[in-house]
Scaffold this active site. Structure first.
Site, PDB file in Angstrom:
ATOM      1  N   LYS A  52       0.860  -1.191   0.000  1.00 42.17           N
ATOM      2  CA  LYS A  52       0.000   0.000   0.000  1.00 42.17           C
ATOM      3  C   LYS A  52       0.892   1.236   0.000  1.00 42.17           C
ATOM      4  O   LYS A  52       1.769   1.382   0.844  1.00 42.17           O
ATOM      5  CB  LYS A  52      -0.863  -0.017   1.267  1.00 42.17           C
ATOM      6  CG  LYS A  52      -1.664   1.260   1.540  1.00 42.17           C
ATOM      7  CD  LYS A  52      -2.942   1.284   0.760  1.00 42.17           C
ATOM      8  CE  LYS A  52      -3.861   2.403   1.219  1.00 42.17           C
ATOM      9  NZ  LYS A  52      -4.518   2.104   2.506  1.00 42.17           N
ATOM     10  N   VAL A  53       0.659   2.128  -0.960  1.00 39.31           N
ATOM     11  CA  VAL A  53       1.404   3.381  -1.058  1.00 39.31           C
ATOM     12  C   VAL A  53       0.419   4.507  -1.351  1.00 39.31           C
ATOM     13  O   VAL A  53      -0.766   4.276  -1.595  1.00 39.31           O
ATOM     14  CB  VAL A  53       2.478   3.333  -2.168  1.00 39.31           C
ATOM     15  CG1 VAL A  53       3.499   2.240  -1.903  1.00 39.31           C
ATOM     16  CG2 VAL A  53       1.842   3.171  -3.544  1.00 39.31           C
ATOM     17  N   SER A  54       0.913   5.726  -1.357  1.00 36.80           N
ATOM     18  CA  SER A  54       0.110   6.867  -1.780  1.00 36.80           C
ATOM     19  C   SER A  54       0.036   6.919  -3.300  1.00 36.80           C
ATOM     20  O   SER A  54       1.028   6.636  -3.987  1.00 36.80           O
ATOM     21  CB  SER A  54       0.741   8.172  -1.281  1.00 36.80           C
ATOM     22  OG  SER A  54       0.825   8.208   0.115  1.00 36.80           O
ATOM     23  N   THR A 104      -0.416  11.594  -0.944  1.00 33.89           N
ATOM     24  CA  THR A 104      -1.446  12.294  -1.711  1.00 33.89           C
ATOM     25  C   THR A 104      -1.887  13.551  -0.984  1.00 33.89           C
ATOM     26  O   THR A 104      -2.175  14.570  -1.609  1.00 33.89           O
ATOM     27  CB  THR A 104      -2.645  11.365  -1.953  1.00 33.89           C
ATOM     28  OG1 THR A 104      -2.197  10.181  -2.614  1.00 33.89           O
ATOM     29  CG2 THR A 104      -3.700  12.045  -2.802  1.00 33.89           C
ATOM     30  N   ALA A 105      -1.941  13.488   0.336  1.00 36.59           N
ATOM     31  CA  ALA A 105      -2.341  14.661   1.122  1.00 36.59           C
ATOM     32  C   ALA A 105      -1.425  15.849   0.822  1.00 36.59           C
ATOM     33  O   ALA A 105      -1.896  16.971   0.584  1.00 36.59           O
ATOM     34  CB  ALA A 105      -2.309  14.325   2.608  1.00 36.59           C
ATOM     35  N   HIS A 147      -6.281  10.388   7.831  1.00 32.89           N
ATOM     36  CA  HIS A 147      -6.853   9.274   8.599  1.00 32.89           C
ATOM     37  C   HIS A 147      -7.938   9.768   9.558  1.00 32.89           C
ATOM     38  O   HIS A 147      -8.731  10.633   9.224  1.00 32.89           O
ATOM     39  CB  HIS A 147      -5.760   8.510   9.351  1.00 32.89           C
ATOM     40  CG  HIS A 147      -4.673   7.958   8.491  1.00 32.89           C
ATOM     41  ND1 HIS A 147      -4.888   7.479   7.224  1.00 32.89           N
ATOM     42  CD2 HIS A 147      -3.337   7.814   8.718  1.00 32.89           C
ATOM     43  CE1 HIS A 147      -3.748   7.047   6.704  1.00 32.89           C
ATOM     44  NE2 HIS A 147      -2.798   7.245   7.584  1.00 32.89           N
TER      45      HIS A 147
END
Length: 272
Positions: A52-54, A104-105, A147
């Site tokens: 899992k990555v951005s 991404t944020a 989150h």
């Protein structure tokens, strides 16, 4: 198969069946847990089978990995927030704490800043769980939170300067691509691996209670109500299948970022 995901409730909920050997035909899984900023960088050098990555990190990773069409986090009303302790109207001249330089944020924040949100004086990477206390204590003027923080920031006496998800959706009409699931090139047949991931998500939807103990064990002392909100927000139909709308959102995010010079441009067909 090694599987590297975050300890956040959306990942442990979605991958409970796969991790615990409940997906028919899937290999034995060894799970590793790390914050997404760690996995974004770890994927550059480590041999991770499924990780899992951005989505923002994809331009640096797709030479070694393929994007799976399921298992990630993409949706509406689930974007990151920029929070502050004082009433400011932009990022201009502020000291800002962010959860990672390829998240991404952070990419959304930079796009918003470029559209008129202001230029920070400085940006520092801080573990996401430490951002709100640091902003409340005055060590930073603003913090980029992700989150479960979108449910709890007011408890720290903070206010939202901008909901970057709302801004993105209003500006583009598209959902927000947050977390992607990648498979290492050469590990296996993409559709088969995606089938294992999708089956795990389907199992989670069929029996949400089955993963409860596993989820809470990794939830970093999150309250059960916040855990439930987190799962409801980040695990949805896009987790089962990105579909045309999901792929369109990813292409829009990375295409716009490339035009701004924030990420390398993706070659045609890189997402398939």
């Amino acid at each position: 198969m090694n599987l590297t995901i975050s300890p956040c409730p959306n990942d442990t909920f979605a991958y409970h069946a796969l991790v615990h050997g409940l997906v028919s035909g899937a290999p034995q899984v060894t799970a590793h847990y790390a914050d997404v900023d760690v996995t974004n960088n770890l994927a550059l050098t480590a041999d991770l089978d499924v990780v899992k990555v951005s989505y923002a990190a994809l331009p640096w990773l797709l030479d070694r990995y393929q994007l799976l069409p399921c298992g990630g986090a993409l949706g509406r009303g689930c974007g990151p927030l920029v929070v502050t302790a004082s009433e400011v109207t932009s990022l201009e001249g502020l000291r800002v704490a962010v959860p990672g330089d390829r998240t991404t944020a952070y990419l959304l924040m930079r796009l918003w800043a470029a559209s008129g949100g202001g230029t920070p004086a400085s940006v520092e990477v801080v573990p996401f769980a430490a951002i709100m206390p640091a902003v409340a204590a005055g060590r930073y003027d603003a913090g980029l939170v992700i989150h479960e923080a979108r449910f709890t920031f007011e408890r720290h006496g903070l206010r939202a300067l901008v909901d970057l998800g709302e801004w993105w959706e209003r500006d583009t009409g598209l959902p927000i691509p947050l977390g992607a699931i990648l498979m290492r090139r050469g590990f296996g047949e993409r559709d088969r691996v995606a089938g294992w991931v999708r089956a795990s998500v389907e199992a989670a939807f069929r029996d949400p209670a089955a993963s409860q103990n596993y989820v809470l064990a990794h939830a970093q002392e999150m309250e059960p109500a916040v855990v439930a909100q987190h799962i409801a927000l980040y695990v949805n139909d896009f987790t089962l299948d990105l579909g045309a709308e999901g792929y369109g959102a990813v292409e829009a995010l990375l295409g716009r970022a490339a035009k701004e010079g924030l990420v390398p441009a993706l070659p045609a067909g890189a997402l398939s």
